[in-house]
Scaffold this motif. Structure first.
Motif, PDB file in Angstrom:
ATOM      1  N   UNK A  94       0.834  -1.208   0.000  1.00 16.38           N
ATOM      2  CA  UNK A  94       0.000   0.000   0.000  1.00 16.38           C
ATOM      3  C   UNK A  94       0.862   1.247   0.000  1.00 16.38           C
ATOM      4  N   UNK A  95       1.931   1.223   0.780  1.00  8.71           N
ATOM      5  CA  UNK A  95       2.841   2.358   0.824  1.00  8.71           C
ATOM      6  C   UNK A  95       3.480   2.581  -0.544  1.00  8.71           C
ATOM      7  N   UNK A  96       3.849   1.481  -1.203  1.00 13.06           N
ATOM      8  CA  UNK A  96       4.439   1.586  -2.534  1.00 13.06           C
ATOM      9  C   UNK A  96       3.431   2.161  -3.532  1.00 13.06           C
ATOM     10  N   UNK A  97       2.169   1.677  -3.455  1.00 17.11           N
ATOM     11  CA  UNK A  97       1.124   2.200  -4.351  1.00 17.11           C
ATOM     12  C   UNK A  97       0.910   3.692  -4.116  1.00 17.11           C
ATOM     13  N   UNK A  98       0.906   4.069  -2.862  1.00 18.58           N
ATOM     14  CA  UNK A  98       0.720   5.490  -2.538  1.00 18.58           C
ATOM     15  C   UNK A  98       1.859   6.331  -3.098  1.00 18.58           C
ATOM     16  N   UNK A 141      -8.525  11.290 -12.081  1.00 21.87           N
ATOM     17  CA  UNK A 141      -9.562  10.579 -11.338  1.00 21.87           C
ATOM     18  C   UNK A 141      -9.325   9.070 -11.308  1.00 21.87           C
ATOM     19  N   UNK A 142      -8.535   8.566 -12.259  1.00 20.12           N
ATOM     20  CA  UNK A 142      -8.269   7.123 -12.295  1.00 20.12           C
ATOM     21  C   UNK A 142      -7.139   6.723 -11.354  1.00 20.12           C
ATOM     22  N   UNK A 143      -6.422   7.701 -10.810  1.00 19.91           N
ATOM     23  CA  UNK A 143      -5.279   7.421  -9.940  1.00 19.91           C
ATOM     24  C   UNK A 143      -5.756   7.400  -8.491  1.00 19.91           C
ATOM     25  N   UNK A 144      -5.291   6.416  -7.748  1.00 20.96           N
ATOM     26  CA  UNK A 144      -5.706   6.290  -6.354  1.00 20.96           C
ATOM     27  C   UNK A 144      -5.077   7.342  -5.457  1.00 20.96           C
TER      28      UNK A 144
END
Length: 424
Positions: A94-98, A141-144
């Motif tokens: 999750x940290x990497x995705x963020x 908008x497609x990016x978390x």
């Protein structure tokens, strides 16, 4: 005896202890089973929270037989370790995705901030750039989410860049409306001056002034669409009225113009005969010869010019100029195909195209008026004057044909706009 009582009690105690060990083992094995099931659960957050409750229950249970304690704990610990590892990996991912989301959003901010609006000097260019901006916003908008501490900052940066772009667009459109209004005021003043001069009898001075106004008219940009045709018609009507009076007041045309009229009437008579004949081999050569003779003839009396030209065009349209009409139709069909592509961008692009066509039409009309005026100034008595006038007449006729084609193009645009309005 007391010894016997002691051993009796000890036996009872041992039996109760063995029973507790058994019950505790059963309970702990159930907790181990639940923990092992949790290791297969995809919801690692839920698994971790349930594991905490299992550990709480484990601590509430008593011991098991000494020889089983290490084995039982090792099994429970192994399941717990597996769950804890997945939980840790989940948050690392999750940290990497963020971090990836933050990097992607930063790139979009930089893309917005790099937009150079200095070159957006037309409605079409602004529309094209706005489409790109809307695509950037849709991609955003497609990016978390980014990390909570970064998410609000990066959003504020992106919103500021978008606001800056749309504020500049608003300012441009406001300036464009003001420019159109200012152009209208300038042209209206010129129209009023031309109308005040149309009854003048000072031929030389007024001719010079009207020519200056016509030249200045070409340097002024477009006016609001709803006034474009009206103001142009008023201006040309006033100029034409003066130059017609000037021609009428200058007396009969020279004998050369009257002879030219006879020659052109003779060509029309030949065309009428040719028109009544069936098409035959060599008719193109005959038409070319007649057209060549017509073009080689100089001016006719001004009052006869429109009548004789209309008669000539009416005949030639069915014969020699039929090729030109077909070519014009093909050009219109090709233009209609390009309009269908613009139609996909909505009415905005069609309005921009109409404004562009109207500006070109205004320019051609101005050129036509200039040719008309200059023809009136030329000295037709000289040989070089006749040659120049014939060339100018040829260009004038070509302009008239181009103006008719341009008017048809504008009608096509208006038809497309009406079709879009009817669909709304």
């Amino acid at each position: 005896s007391l010894v016997e009582q002691f051993y009796d009690l000890k036996q009872i105690n041992d039996e109760f202890r063995a029973y507790d060990f058994k019950k505790n083992l059963e309970a702990k094995e159930e907790l181990i089973h639940q923990a092992e099931v949790l290791t297969e659960n995809a919801d690692v957050i839920h698994s971790f929270r349930v594991l905490q409750e299992l550990h709480h229950q484990w601590r509430e249970l008593g011991p098991v037989a000494r020889e089983l304690r290490e084995e039982v704990w090792a099994r429970f610990k192994a399941a717990s370790t597996a769950i804890n590892k997945k939980y840790q990996e989940h948050f690392e991912k999750q940290k990497m995705r963020e971090q990836e989301n933050l990097a992607a959003k930063t790139l979009l901010c930089e893309e917005m901030e790099a937009i150079d609006t200095s070159g957006l000097n037309s409605l079409a260019k602004w529309d094209e750039q706005t489409k790109a901006v809307l695509e950037i916003q849709a991609k955003w908008k497609t990016i978390g989410y980014a990390r909570r501490s970064d998410n609000e900052k990066i959003y504020e940066r992106f919103r500021a860049a978008c606001d800056d772009y749309f504020n500049k667009k608003t300012a441009f459109f406001k300036g464009k409306r003001e420019e159109l209004t200012d152009n209208y005021k300038k042209k209206l003043a010129m129209v009023e001056e031309a109308e005040s001069l149309q009854e003048s009898s000072d031929w030389k001075e007024t001719s010079t002034r009207l020519a200056e106004l016509q030249k200045k008219w070409k340097t002024i940009g477009a006016v609001p669409h709803r006034y474009s045709d009206e103001i142009w018609k008023r201006f040309t009507t006033a100029c034409d009225a003066f130059f017609k009076r000037k021609k009428d007041e200058q007396g009969d045309m020279r004998s050369e113009e009257r002879e030219n009229l006879k020659s052109k009437k003779a060509i029309i008579a030949e065309l009428e005969t040719l028109d009544s004949e069936e098409a035959s081999e060599g008719i193109i050569d005959r038409l070319n010869a007649l057209a060549g003779r017509w073009n080689s003839i100089g001016f006719v009396p001004f009052r006869e010019k429109d009548t004789i030209n209309k008669a000539y065009r009416k005949l030639i349209d069915g014969l020699y100029d039929k090729l030109n009409i077909e070519r014009s139709n093909r050009r219109l069909e090709g233009y209609n195909a390009s309009l269908e592509q613009l139609e996909g961008g909505g009415k905005g692009q069609l309005y921009d195209e109409r404004d562009r066509m109207t500006r070109i039409l205004d320019r051609m009309r101005n050129e036509l008026q200039t040719y008309t005026n200059n023809l009136g100034f030329l000295n037709i008595s000289s040989k070089s004057g006749n040659s120049l006038m014939r060339e100018m007449e040829r260009k004038k006729e070509k302009l008239e044909e181009d103006i008719r084609l341009m008017i048809e193009k504008i009608k096509l645009i208006d038809k497309k706009v009406e079709e879009l309005n009817s669909k709304e």
